[in-house]
Design a protein around this motif. Structure first.
Motif, PDB file in Angstrom:
ATOM      1  N   SER A   1      62.114   8.695  58.710  1.00 10.86           N
ATOM      2  CA  SER A   1      62.317   7.537  57.818  1.00 10.86           C
ATOM      3  C   SER A   1      62.787   6.288  58.553  1.00 10.86           C
ATOM      4  O   SER A   1      62.792   5.194  57.996  1.00 10.86           O
ATOM      5  CB  SER A   1      63.334   7.891  56.726  1.00 10.86           C
ATOM      6  N   GLY A   2      63.249   6.464  59.804  1.00  8.52           N
ATOM      7  CA  GLY A   2      63.647   5.282  60.556  1.00  8.52           C
ATOM      8  C   GLY A   2      65.121   4.931  60.417  1.00  8.52           C
ATOM      9  O   GLY A   2      65.592   4.027  61.088  1.00  8.52           O
ATOM     10  N   VAL A   3      65.872   5.629  59.569  1.00  7.69           N
ATOM     11  CA  VAL A   3      67.322   5.382  59.524  1.00  7.69           C
ATOM     12  C   VAL A   3      68.017   6.480  60.319  1.00  7.69           C
ATOM     13  O   VAL A   3      67.442   7.537  60.574  1.00  7.69           O
ATOM     14  CB  VAL A   3      67.879   5.365  58.072  1.00  7.69           C
ATOM     15  N   VAL A   4      69.266   6.204  60.713  1.00 10.70           N
ATOM     16  CA  VAL A   4      70.001   7.190  61.507  1.00 10.70           C
ATOM     17  C   VAL A   4      71.147   7.756  60.672  1.00 10.70           C
ATOM     18  O   VAL A   4      72.193   7.122  60.536  1.00 10.70           O
ATOM     19  CB  VAL A   4      70.561   6.565  62.807  1.00 10.70           C
ATOM     20  N   PRO A   5      70.945   8.941  60.106  1.00  7.26           N
ATOM     21  CA  PRO A   5      72.053   9.562  59.368  1.00  7.26           C
ATOM     22  C   PRO A   5      73.130  10.028  60.343  1.00  7.26           C
ATOM     23  O   PRO A   5      72.848  10.253  61.523  1.00  7.26           O
ATOM     24  CB  PRO A   5      71.406  10.773  58.686  1.00  7.26           C
ATOM     25  N   ALA A   6      74.363  10.184  59.836  1.00 14.39           N
ATOM     26  CA  ALA A   6      75.433  10.700  60.690  1.00 14.39           C
ATOM     27  C   ALA A   6      75.281  12.202  60.860  1.00 14.39           C
ATOM     28  O   ALA A   6      75.675  12.755  61.889  1.00 14.39           O
ATOM     29  CB  ALA A   6      76.792  10.386  60.072  1.00 14.39           C
ATOM     30  N   ALA A   7      74.733  12.897  59.850  1.00 13.00           N
ATOM     31  CA  ALA A   7      74.581  14.351  59.916  1.00 13.00           C
ATOM     32  C   ALA A   7      73.323  14.752  59.165  1.00 13.00           C
ATOM     33  O   ALA A   7      72.957  14.107  58.178  1.00 13.00           O
ATOM     34  CB  ALA A   7      75.794  15.026  59.283  1.00 13.00           C
ATOM     35  N   VAL A   8      72.662  15.802  59.664  1.00 12.94           N
ATOM     36  CA  VAL A   8      71.524  16.404  58.941  1.00 12.94           C
ATOM     37  C   VAL A   8      71.680  17.918  59.056  1.00 12.94           C
ATOM     38  O   VAL A   8      71.446  18.496  60.107  1.00 12.94           O
ATOM     39  CB  VAL A   8      70.166  15.984  59.548  1.00 12.94           C
TER      40      VAL A   8
ATOM     41  N   VAL B   1      71.874  18.678  53.693  1.00 14.41           N
ATOM     42  CA  VAL B   1      73.038  17.788  53.566  1.00 14.41           C
ATOM     43  C   VAL B   1      72.904  16.689  54.614  1.00 14.41           C
ATOM     44  O   VAL B   1      72.830  16.977  55.814  1.00 14.41           O
ATOM     45  CB  VAL B   1      74.361  18.545  53.814  1.00 14.41           C
ATOM     46  N   THR B   2      72.858  15.456  54.167  1.00 15.36           N
ATOM     47  CA  THR B   2      72.829  14.338  55.111  1.00 15.36           C
ATOM     48  C   THR B   2      74.017  13.437  54.806  1.00 15.36           C
ATOM     49  O   THR B   2      74.678  13.601  53.775  1.00 15.36           O
ATOM     50  CB  THR B   2      71.538  13.504  54.975  1.00 15.36           C
ATOM     51  N   GLU B   3      74.267  12.499  55.693  1.00 14.12           N
ATOM     52  CA  GLU B   3      75.336  11.532  55.403  1.00 14.12           C
ATOM     53  C   GLU B   3      74.979  10.187  56.022  1.00 14.12           C
ATOM     54  O   GLU B   3      74.450  10.134  57.139  1.00 14.12           O
ATOM     55  CB  GLU B   3      76.678  12.031  55.956  1.00 14.12           C
ATOM     56  N   ALA B   4      75.284   9.138  55.265  1.00 14.31           N
ATOM     57  CA  ALA B   4      75.168   7.777  55.794  1.00 14.31           C
ATOM     58  C   ALA B   4      76.579   7.304  56.093  1.00 14.31           C
ATOM     59  O   ALA B   4      77.495   7.618  55.335  1.00 14.31           O
ATOM     60  CB  ALA B   4      74.521   6.873  54.755  1.00 14.31           C
ATOM     61  N   ASP B   5      76.769   6.550  57.181  1.00 20.15           N
ATOM     62  CA  ASP B   5      78.109   5.992  57.409  1.00 20.15           C
ATOM     63  C   ASP B   5      77.990   4.644  58.098  1.00 20.15           C
ATOM     64  O   ASP B   5      76.899   4.207  58.468  1.00 20.15           O
ATOM     65  CB  ASP B   5      78.994   6.980  58.191  1.00 20.15           C
ATOM     66  N   GLY B   6      79.132   3.964  58.223  1.00 26.73           N
ATOM     67  CA  GLY B   6      79.140   2.676  58.895  1.00 26.73           C
ATOM     68  C   GLY B   6      79.869   1.635  58.066  1.00 26.73           C
ATOM     69  O   GLY B   6      80.656   1.972  57.160  1.00 26.73           O
ATOM     70  N   ALA B   7      79.596   0.364  58.327  1.00 27.31           N
ATOM     71  CA  ALA B   7      80.144  -0.719  57.504  1.00 27.31           C
ATOM     72  C   ALA B   7      79.579  -0.542  56.087  1.00 27.31           C
ATOM     73  O   ALA B   7      78.486   0.016  55.912  1.00 27.31           O
ATOM     74  CB  ALA B   7      79.738  -2.058  58.088  1.00 27.31           C
ATOM     75  N   THR B   8      80.338  -0.997  55.093  1.00 27.56           N
ATOM     76  CA  THR B   8      80.012  -0.691  53.691  1.00 27.56           C
ATOM     77  C   THR B   8      78.545  -0.971  53.344  1.00 27.56           C
ATOM     78  O   THR B   8      77.843  -0.093  52.816  1.00 27.56           O
ATOM     79  CB  THR B   8      80.945  -1.495  52.766  1.00 27.56           C
ATOM     80  N   ASP B   9      78.064  -2.156  53.650  1.00 30.57           N
ATOM     81  CA  ASP B   9      76.681  -2.511  53.270  1.00 30.57           C
ATOM     82  C   ASP B   9      75.673  -1.612  53.975  1.00 30.57           C
ATOM     83  O   ASP B   9      74.689  -1.172  53.382  1.00 30.57           O
ATOM     84  CB  ASP B   9      76.371  -3.968  53.645  1.00 30.57           C
ATOM     85  N   GLU B  10      75.937  -1.375  55.259  1.00 29.87           N
ATOM     86  CA  GLU B  10      75.023  -0.568  56.062  1.00 29.87           C
ATOM     87  C   GLU B  10      74.981   0.872  55.529  1.00 29.87           C
ATOM     88  O   GLU B  10      73.903   1.465  55.373  1.00 29.87           O
ATOM     89  CB  GLU B  10      75.489  -0.604  57.530  1.00 29.87           C
ATOM     90  N   ALA B  11      76.166   1.426  55.237  1.00 32.10           N
ATOM     91  CA  ALA B  11      76.219   2.805  54.749  1.00 32.10           C
ATOM     92  C   ALA B  11      75.456   2.905  53.423  1.00 32.10           C
ATOM     93  O   ALA B  11      74.710   3.866  53.204  1.00 32.10           O
ATOM     94  CB  ALA B  11      77.667   3.253  54.577  1.00 32.10           C
ATOM     95  N   ARG B  12      75.626   1.901  52.554  1.00 30.19           N
ATOM     96  CA  ARG B  12      74.932   1.950  51.253  1.00 30.19           C
ATOM     97  C   ARG B  12      73.414   1.871  51.451  1.00 30.19           C
ATOM     98  O   ARG B  12      72.646   2.543  50.776  1.00 30.19           O
ATOM     99  CB  ARG B  12      75.403   0.803  50.356  1.00 30.19           C
TER     100      ARG B  12
END
Ligand SMILES: Cc1cc2nc3c(=O)[nH]c(=O)nc-3n(C[C@H](O)[C@H](O)[C@H](O)COP(=O)(O)OP(=O)(O)OC[C@H]3O[C@@H](n4cnc5c(N)ncnc54)[C@H](O)[C@@H]3O)c2cc1C
Length: 448
Positions: free
Chosen positions: A234-241, A269-280
């Motif tokens: 998908s081109g995004v980098v999750p913190a965990a997969v 189970v995946t996770e997005a993280d980072g600065a608020t806008d980026e994580a969202r």
């Protein structure tokens, strides 16, 4: 064995059970003539000098949470524990770094970082017990290694005692250093066979503002693995997969905080993280990638729910173990395009040997905990589970993978390394050992 010439009497303790096995070492019990618990690097060096002088094996022990039997003294001699070498020597939050002794627990490093707005990203599952020295010696991973890398990535320097008892420092509070051969990386993952790690300089990161897990549930393995492939593409980098297969969910799903929906038989189970806008933004992309073919997608946003989710994930290994009292949980690593094979074949191997089988783990890194269960008091079943593990190692090698992605070779996978490296690679490995430890006294029998 009189060690009082080199150590204070209170640093020498009688051999007792907890120092002779590791947490899931398949019941292997080692033996030792003495256990020593030094409080300083100088004492560690004195013990090693004594061992080298008297030709006595020396086995390092951290928190004893290893899953490969690495800390078990299989050839007797001395066990050296690091629990009293547990000082934070320096912490510079504004420079994102920490200098700690080997016996500081992983959780204490994580806590100190967190309380100061920082993060030590490696998150192996037994963090309250495992020690930084043990994490470095195994190059431990964890769910968030997908984005952040394994322990070695966060180590900028190591202080170690190497045979015959010299203190060496490789790296330090430096972010870059290419002067020598990469001796630091040789010590990382060396499982106590090259030197005794007494302290380390760790790199930290500012903590992410927001962590947003996104969980997909699928009707079967194929749909779940396809979803993982979509996430990766998908081109995004999750913190965990991560993934958990149907059997894993059957054993652990009751405690899943958001309820397993009908028909949910494979979890990603995946996770997005980072600065608020980026994580969202990343979380929205993950939702989209996971939605196709899903029975349900759960995306908790409350901090308490997020903590609950990861607490549940950390407890999965124990829920599995509770099923029959015994479980051999391996940690093979395969190229990402072979995930589907390893998930499917794990079940087939279990069937062939007549033992319950399942898999779960760090899917994004291709590092899978294929697990075979047995009743603790059924010797034959245990033997069949062990045979299943050997088939699994064959499978990992056939798929172009590794017999271990994070637990190490230790004692339980002895004999596998030569098969993985081939004769020339294995000879090089052996010569590195000889260069560090010519008498072969450091953790003998391991990493072979
Ligand atoms: C429930 C559970 C979940 C786990 N989850 C993960 C996970 O997600 N990822 C992962 O990678 N691992 C995981 N593990 C395995 C284990 O926690 C890690 O391998 C951990 O890094 C071991 O650290 P320890 O301090 O307990 O080391 P020990 O078990 O004491 O030792 C492990 C090896 O390191 C050597 N060693 C220890 N200290 C030193 C030192 N100071 N100097 C030199 N050598 C040393 C020992 O000789 C041995 O070979 C899990 C274990 C459990 C029980």
């Amino acid at each position: 064995m009189d060690l009082t010439s080199v150590l204070p009497r209170e640093a020498i303790v009688e051999p007792e059970g907890r120092f002779l096995a590791d947490l899931m070492g398949r019941g292997v019990q080692g033996q030792a003539d003495a256990i020593v618990l030094p409080s300083s690097t100088e004492e560690v060096a004195a013990v090693m000098r004594w061992c080298y002088e008297h030709d006595v094996p020396l086995t390092a022990r951290g928190g004893g949470t290893g899953l490969a039997g690495g800390a078990i003294p299989v050839e007797g001699g001395i066990v050296i524990g690091f629990e009293r070498l547990n000082r934070v020597r320096q912490f510079d939050p504004l420079l994102w770094r920490m200098h700690v002794e080997a016996g500081v627990t992983t959780a204490d490093v994580q806590r100190l970082a967190r309380e100061n707005g920082l993060r030590f990203p490696p998150d192996p599952g037994a963090a309250e017990l495992s020690q930084i020295g043990g994490n470095i010696a195994c190059n431990a991973g964890g769910p968030h290694a997908f984005k952040y890398g394994v322990t070695g990535h966060w180590v900028t320097g190591i202080e170690a005692v190497v045979p015959p008892g010299e203190v060496v420092v490789v790296g330090g509070p430096l972010r870059k250093d290419v002067a020598a051969y990469d001796l630091k990386s040789l010590l990382v993952g060396s499982e106590g066979t090259l030197g005794l790690i007494t302290a380390a300089w760790l790199r930290l990161l500012p903590a992410p503002e927001l962590e947003l897990p996104v969980v997909g549930l699928y009707p079967d393995l194929d749909a779940g693995i396809t979803a993982i492939e979509r996430v990766l593409a998908s081109g995004v980098v999750p913190a965990a997969v991560e993934y958990l297969d149907a059997v894993t969910l059957r054993f652990s799903g009751d405690a899943y905080p958001f309820g397993i929906p009908d028909g949910g038989a494979f979890m990603v189970v995946t996770e997005a993280d980072g600065a608020t806008d980026e994580a969202r933004r990343v979380a929205a992309e993950l939702r989209e990638a996971l939605a196709d073919g899903a029975v349900a997608v759960h995306a908790p946003t409350e901090r308490g729910d997020v903590t609950e989710l990861w607490r549940w994930r950390a407890g999965v290994a124990f829920a599995i173990l509770a099923q029959r009292g015994g479980a051999f949980s391996e940690d093979v690593a395969v190229p990402l395009d072979r995930l589907r094979d390893v998930a499917r074949e794990t079940l087939a191997i279990g069937e062939r040997h007549g033992v319950p089988a399942l898999s779960f783990g760090h899917a994004g890194d291709g590092n899978i905990h294929s697990t075979f269960l047995f009743a603790a008091d059924e010797a034959d079943e245990q033997r069949r589970a062990d045979d299943a593990c050997h088939d699994l190692f064959d499978l990992a090698l056939q798929l172009g993978g590794s017999v271990t992605g994070e637990h190490g070779i230790g004692w339980l996978k002895r004999g596998q390394l030569e098969r993985q490296l081939g004769p020339a690679g294995y000879d090089l490995h052996r010569r590195v050992k000889q260069a560090f430890d010519p008498k072969g006294l450091l953790n003998p029998g391991k990493k072979t």
